[in-house]
Design a protein around this motif. Sequence first.
Motif, mmCIF file in Angstrom:
data_model
loop_
_atom_site.group_PDB
_atom_site.id
_atom_site.type_symbol
_atom_site.label_atom_id
_atom_site.label_comp_id
_atom_site.label_asym_id
_atom_site.label_seq_id
_atom_site.Cartn_x
_atom_site.Cartn_y
_atom_site.Cartn_z
ATOM 1 N N SER A 5 26.659 -30.938 5.804
ATOM 2 C CA SER A 5 26.220 -30.935 4.411
ATOM 3 C C SER A 5 24.881 -31.640 4.275
ATOM 4 C CB SER A 5 27.260 -31.638 3.532
ATOM 5 O OG SER A 5 28.499 -30.958 3.623
ATOM 6 N N THR A 7 20.973 -31.367 1.491
ATOM 7 C CA THR A 7 20.433 -30.694 0.309
ATOM 8 C C THR A 7 19.200 -29.903 0.713
ATOM 9 O OG1 THR A 7 18.934 -32.422 -0.461
ATOM 10 C CG2 THR A 7 21.204 -32.592 -1.189
ATOM 11 N N ASN A 9 16.044 -27.994 -1.285
ATOM 12 C CA ASN A 9 15.337 -27.754 -2.547
ATOM 13 C C ASN A 9 16.165 -28.222 -3.746
ATOM 14 O OD1 ASN A 9 13.324 -26.646 -0.969
ATOM 15 N ND2 ASN A 9 14.140 -24.579 -1.147
ATOM 16 N N GLY A 10 16.804 -29.361 -3.567
ATOM 17 C CA GLY A 10 17.537 -29.991 -4.659
ATOM 18 C C GLY A 10 18.982 -29.538 -4.811
ATOM 19 N N SER A 11 19.404 -28.540 -4.051
ATOM 20 C CA SER A 11 20.789 -28.078 -4.161
ATOM 21 C C SER A 11 21.594 -28.506 -2.939
ATOM 22 C CB SER A 11 20.844 -26.544 -4.252
ATOM 23 O OG SER A 11 20.178 -26.108 -5.409
ATOM 24 N N ALA A 12 22.824 -28.921 -3.187
ATOM 25 C CA ALA A 12 23.702 -29.291 -2.072
ATOM 26 C C ALA A 12 24.143 -28.031 -1.336
ATOM 27 C CB ALA A 12 24.916 -30.036 -2.617
ATOM 28 N N VAL A 13 24.079 -28.073 -0.007
ATOM 29 C CA VAL A 13 24.571 -26.950 0.793
ATOM 30 C C VAL A 13 25.479 -27.501 1.884
ATOM 31 C CG1 VAL A 13 22.523 -25.492 0.398
ATOM 32 C CG2 VAL A 13 22.621 -26.965 2.404
ATOM 33 N N SER A 14 26.348 -26.612 2.367
ATOM 34 C CA SER A 14 27.241 -26.968 3.449
ATOM 35 C C SER A 14 27.282 -25.767 4.389
ATOM 36 C CB SER A 14 28.622 -27.265 2.848
ATOM 37 O OG SER A 14 29.377 -28.013 3.759
ATOM 38 N N LEU A 31 20.818 -19.294 5.043
ATOM 39 C CA LEU A 31 20.555 -19.610 3.640
ATOM 40 C C LEU A 31 19.563 -18.649 2.990
ATOM 41 C CD1 LEU A 31 20.385 -23.516 4.007
ATOM 42 C CD2 LEU A 31 22.330 -22.119 3.236
ATOM 43 N N GLU A 71 17.548 -34.718 2.947
ATOM 44 C CA GLU A 71 17.007 -33.894 1.867
ATOM 45 C C GLU A 71 15.907 -33.014 2.439
ATOM 46 O OE1 GLU A 71 14.737 -34.955 -2.230
ATOM 47 O OE2 GLU A 71 16.359 -36.308 -1.603
ATOM 48 N N GLY A 77 10.816 -24.477 -2.395
ATOM 49 C CA GLY A 77 11.118 -25.586 -3.296
ATOM 50 C C GLY A 77 9.895 -26.139 -4.003
#
Length: 159
Positions: A5, A7, A9-14, A31, A71, A77
């Motif tokens: 996990s 982030t 571009n400001g979004s959390a990803v897993s 992604l 991050e 982004g």
Amino acid sequence: MQPTSFTVNGSAVSVTADGDTPLLDILRNHLGLVGTKFGCGQEQCGCCMVLVDGRAEKSCGKALSTVAGREIVTIEGLGTRERPHPLQQAFLDEQAGQCGYCLPGIIISAKALLDRSPAPSRAEIAAALDDNICLCGSHIRILRAVERAARLLREGAGR
Ligand code: FES
Ligand code: FES
């Protein structure tokens, strides 16, 4: 395989993938962030630069396992077609590129520079872009574009 996990571009990803997978591969193929380019794949050209906790780093040589909790910012982004980041606007204004393949990596390196040094000299800009290769030889226009972006940002553009 455990998900990793972080982030982007400001979004959390897993992401569930082998921890040795290069971050570049994850960004582009898992992604869908294809703005970050594959050039040499050997940490030699700078096409694949992304910001990792604010530092420009080559994503082709960065394993997924090393970005847990970090991050990441990619070229996507920075700005949009409708609202380009001052760096993107300056590169357009200066026509600073021919094929454009190197530019996402160069703009990311320039962003890291301008975030830490808002009024860099030309020599400082050149040094910050030392790891970025432009095969088209657009170097002078690229330097001018970064200088223009620095001016725009100092004047408050992009706020
Ligand atoms: S593709 Fe990463 S440095 Fe060339
Ligand atoms: S503009 Fe083509 S490689 Fe730089």
